[in-house]
Design a protein around this motif. Structure first.
Motif, PDB file in Angstrom:
ATOM      1  N   LYS A   1      48.201  40.838 -52.600  1.00 42.41           N
ATOM      2  CA  LYS A   1      47.110  39.949 -52.205  1.00 42.41           C
ATOM      3  C   LYS A   1      47.354  39.420 -50.788  1.00 42.41           C
ATOM      4  O   LYS A   1      48.124  38.469 -50.608  1.00 42.41           O
ATOM      5  N   PRO A   2      46.729  40.023 -49.793  1.00 43.90           N
ATOM      6  CA  PRO A   2      46.872  39.500 -48.425  1.00 43.90           C
ATOM      7  C   PRO A   2      46.418  38.051 -48.282  1.00 43.90           C
ATOM      8  O   PRO A   2      46.821  37.354 -47.350  1.00 43.90           O
ATOM      9  N   SER A   3      45.604  37.601 -49.225  1.00 41.31           N
ATOM     10  CA  SER A   3      45.058  36.238 -49.153  1.00 41.31           C
ATOM     11  C   SER A   3      46.003  35.187 -49.719  1.00 41.31           C
ATOM     12  O   SER A   3      45.831  33.994 -49.452  1.00 41.31           O
ATOM     13  N   GLU A   4      47.004  35.600 -50.501  1.00 37.12           N
ATOM     14  CA  GLU A   4      47.786  34.641 -51.285  1.00 37.12           C
ATOM     15  C   GLU A   4      48.431  33.569 -50.414  1.00 37.12           C
ATOM     16  O   GLU A   4      48.390  32.382 -50.733  1.00 37.12           O
ATOM     17  N   ALA A   5      49.056  33.985 -49.320  1.00 38.83           N
ATOM     18  CA  ALA A   5      49.767  33.021 -48.474  1.00 38.83           C
ATOM     19  C   ALA A   5      48.821  32.076 -47.741  1.00 38.83           C
ATOM     20  O   ALA A   5      49.258  31.035 -47.234  1.00 38.83           O
TER      21      ALA A   5
ATOM     22  N   ASN B   1      50.775  23.500 -49.782  1.00 36.98           N
ATOM     23  CA  ASN B   1      50.265  22.252 -49.214  1.00 36.98           C
ATOM     24  C   ASN B   1      51.278  21.635 -48.262  1.00 36.98           C
ATOM     25  O   ASN B   1      50.924  21.094 -47.209  1.00 36.98           O
ATOM     26  N   GLN B   2      52.551  21.696 -48.639  1.00 34.23           N
ATOM     27  CA  GLN B   2      53.597  21.151 -47.779  1.00 34.23           C
ATOM     28  C   GLN B   2      53.658  21.919 -46.460  1.00 34.23           C
ATOM     29  O   GLN B   2      53.730  21.313 -45.380  1.00 34.23           O
ATOM     30  N   TYR B   3      53.597  23.231 -46.529  1.00 38.25           N
ATOM     31  CA  TYR B   3      53.578  24.032 -45.296  1.00 38.25           C
ATOM     32  C   TYR B   3      52.412  23.622 -44.402  1.00 38.25           C
ATOM     33  O   TYR B   3      52.574  23.387 -43.202  1.00 38.25           O
ATOM     34  N   TYR B   4      51.227  23.550 -45.010  1.00 38.39           N
ATOM     35  CA  TYR B   4      50.019  23.299 -44.228  1.00 38.39           C
ATOM     36  C   TYR B   4      50.023  21.902 -43.624  1.00 38.39           C
ATOM     37  O   TYR B   4      49.584  21.708 -42.488  1.00 38.39           O
ATOM     38  N   ASP B   5      50.508  20.920 -44.365  1.00 37.97           N
ATOM     39  CA  ASP B   5      50.533  19.549 -43.856  1.00 37.97           C
ATOM     40  C   ASP B   5      51.495  19.402 -42.681  1.00 37.97           C
ATOM     41  O   ASP B   5      51.247  18.621 -41.756  1.00 37.97           O
TER      42      ASP B   5
ATOM     43  N   SER C   1      53.025  30.582 -39.802  1.00 41.33           N
ATOM     44  CA  SER C   1      52.974  32.009 -40.156  1.00 41.33           C
ATOM     45  C   SER C   1      53.149  32.138 -41.669  1.00 41.33           C
ATOM     46  O   SER C   1      54.190  32.612 -42.165  1.00 41.33           O
ATOM     47  N   PHE C   2      52.115  31.762 -42.403  1.00 44.93           N
ATOM     48  CA  PHE C   2      52.227  31.667 -43.849  1.00 44.93           C
ATOM     49  C   PHE C   2      52.494  33.024 -44.511  1.00 44.93           C
ATOM     50  O   PHE C   2      53.220  33.105 -45.506  1.00 44.93           O
ATOM     51  N   GLY C   3      51.899  34.071 -43.971  1.00 42.64           N
ATOM     52  CA  GLY C   3      52.102  35.398 -44.556  1.00 42.64           C
ATOM     53  C   GLY C   3      53.528  35.883 -44.417  1.00 42.64           C
ATOM     54  O   GLY C   3      54.107  36.432 -45.358  1.00 42.64           O
ATOM     55  N   ALA C   4      54.116  35.689 -43.255  1.00 41.43           N
ATOM     56  CA  ALA C   4      55.503  36.107 -43.037  1.00 41.43           C
ATOM     57  C   ALA C   4      56.451  35.343 -43.943  1.00 41.43           C
ATOM     58  O   ALA C   4      57.399  35.914 -44.506  1.00 41.43           O
ATOM     59  N   VAL C   5      56.201  34.050 -44.107  1.00 39.25           N
ATOM     60  CA  VAL C   5      57.061  33.232 -44.966  1.00 39.25           C
ATOM     61  C   VAL C   5      56.926  33.670 -46.428  1.00 39.25           C
ATOM     62  O   VAL C   5      57.917  33.780 -47.154  1.00 39.25           O
ATOM     63  N   GLU C   6      55.696  33.916 -46.862  1.00 38.88           N
ATOM     64  CA  GLU C   6      55.482  34.369 -48.239  1.00 38.88           C
ATOM     65  C   GLU C   6      56.175  35.709 -48.477  1.00 38.88           C
ATOM     66  O   GLU C   6      56.780  35.934 -49.546  1.00 38.88           O
ATOM     67  N   ALA C   7      56.108  36.598 -47.487  1.00 37.36           N
ATOM     68  CA  ALA C   7      56.772  37.896 -47.616  1.00 37.36           C
ATOM     69  C   ALA C   7      58.276  37.720 -47.751  1.00 37.36           C
ATOM     70  O   ALA C   7      58.921  38.373 -48.582  1.00 37.36           O
ATOM     71  N   PHE C   8      58.863  36.836 -46.938  1.00 35.14           N
ATOM     72  CA  PHE C   8      60.296  36.580 -47.023  1.00 35.14           C
ATOM     73  C   PHE C   8      60.673  36.051 -48.406  1.00 35.14           C
ATOM     74  O   PHE C   8      61.650  36.481 -49.020  1.00 35.14           O
ATOM     75  N   MET C   9      59.883  35.103 -48.909  1.00 34.30           N
ATOM     76  CA  MET C   9      60.136  34.532 -50.235  1.00 34.30           C
ATOM     77  C   MET C   9      60.108  35.616 -51.303  1.00 34.30           C
ATOM     78  O   MET C   9      60.977  35.680 -52.192  1.00 34.30           O
ATOM     79  N   GLU C  10      59.121  36.492 -51.226  1.00 32.19           N
ATOM     80  CA  GLU C  10      58.991  37.530 -52.237  1.00 32.19           C
ATOM     81  C   GLU C  10      60.079  38.591 -52.113  1.00 32.19           C
ATOM     82  O   GLU C  10      60.469  39.213 -53.108  1.00 32.19           O
TER      83      GLU C  10
END
Length: 341
Positions: A42-46, A263-267, A273-282
């Protein structure tokens, strides 16, 4: 050579006890993992929080108070019924129902607006996530016992690898194309992958035999005493008791924070770079999904030490994510490590 060394490594750890009828396990594992990989690509998830804030017009307060809690409520409501449904209706039909819930989630995100609809979206996603446990359990019906370990690792790693690919694709589109100003495009792409996942259900290997005895019919035919005796036999082993007890409490933490870390990231940094961070987490999750198969001896010999140490590490990481918010990179690191573990 390096290639032959890795080939020997895989054969020793994964296939040394393989049955003759599992002579080509890679195709079987790919078929088992494909549904999870595609539905979670899901490219949208992050970018979900950013999308709901900037496109759907919801506030942080509305998300925290009226939207995200419905995933928690829904999980509480659906987890046990999903297991009972699998026993009554069948594992494959229950998995198919979960895929329908994933499709509903995609449609609501794209076409609906308003807090009630977004809360409903969290309920449909909670239902789909609850059925995910049935999908993981189905693995043990589709492969022989010698492949239980590697099939478990493959399906879990494949599911999270889908989000690695999806997150990297989403980040590339946001950073390098005008999609950053039209986030709904990411949700259409996620819908496409989800639909491909639904279609790949047709490739899911059939069960090798009958499902384990169902507690529901056992209760109707023989009463509570028979159910109690069956449960005692299931949980007689000390290892089963230990791991089950840990899962009851240990699984609560990621279940609670799974939505709120965005929410914490966005605030802290709305342009992160939400997608890159989500990829690293996964990626961390994928690695951790493979480790039990490779380290099964250590886990079996020292389960209490492992559970105690891993629980302490996770608790420290989660707590640190609430304290060190001076930089978004602290939040990235602590949340990624904690959720990844």
């Amino acid at each position: 050579s390096t290639q032959s060394t890795w080939g020997h490594f895989l054969s020793v750890y994964f296939f040394s006890q393989m049955e003759e009828k599992d002579a080509w396990p890679w195709l079987l594992l790919i078929k088992l993992s494909l549904v999870g990989f595609l539905t979670n690509c899901k490219p949208s998830e992050a970018f979900l929080t950013q999308y709901l804030r900037e496109v759907k017009g919801l506030t942080s307060f509305q998300l925290d108070t009226y939207v995200w809690p419905f995933f928690t409520y829904g999980s509480f409501a659906f987890l046990l019924p999903a297991g009972l449904l699998a026993e009554w209706l069948g594992y494959r039909w229950t998995i198919a129902g979960g895929l329908v819930c994933r499709e509903a989630t995609r449609l609501i995100l794209i076409f609906a607006t308003g807090v009630p609809w977004m809360a409903a979206m969290q309920l449909t996603f909670a239902a789909a996530s609850s059925v995910q446990t049935v999908y993981y359990a189905y693995v043990y019906m589709a492969v022989g016992e010698p492949l239980y370990g590697v099939a478990t690792a493959a399906t879990h790693a494949g599911y999270h690898a889908g989000n690695v690919v999806g997150s990297l694709l989403g980040q590339a589109l946001v950073s390098c194309t005008p999609v950053g100003s039209h986030l709904v495009v990411l949700f259409y792409i996620s819908w496409l992958f989800c639909t491909l996942g639904v279609l790949s259900f047709c490739l899911l290997p059939p069960p090798r035999g009958d499902a384990p005895p169902a507690l529901g019919p056992l209760l109707l035919r023989h009463g509570w005493r028979a159910v109690g005796a069956e449960l005692r036999s299931m949980f007689r082993n000390d290892q089963v008791q230990l791991w089950s007890l840990w899962w009851i409490f240990g699984f609560c933490a990621p279940g609670i924070v799974v939505n709120y870390y965005q929410n914490q990231y966005y605030d802290i940094d709305p342009d992160g770079s939400f997608g890159a961070v989500e990829a690293f987490m996964e990626v961390v999750v994928v690695i951790c999904s493979l480790l039990p198969t490779l380290c099964s001896g250590a886990l079996n010999n020292h389960p209490r030490s492992f559970l105690i140490m891993s629980s302490i590490v996770m608790a420290v990481l989660y707590y640190a994510s609430t304290i060190f918010q001076q930089s978004v990179y602290f939040s990235y690191a602590f949340n990624s490590a904690a959720i990844g573990l």
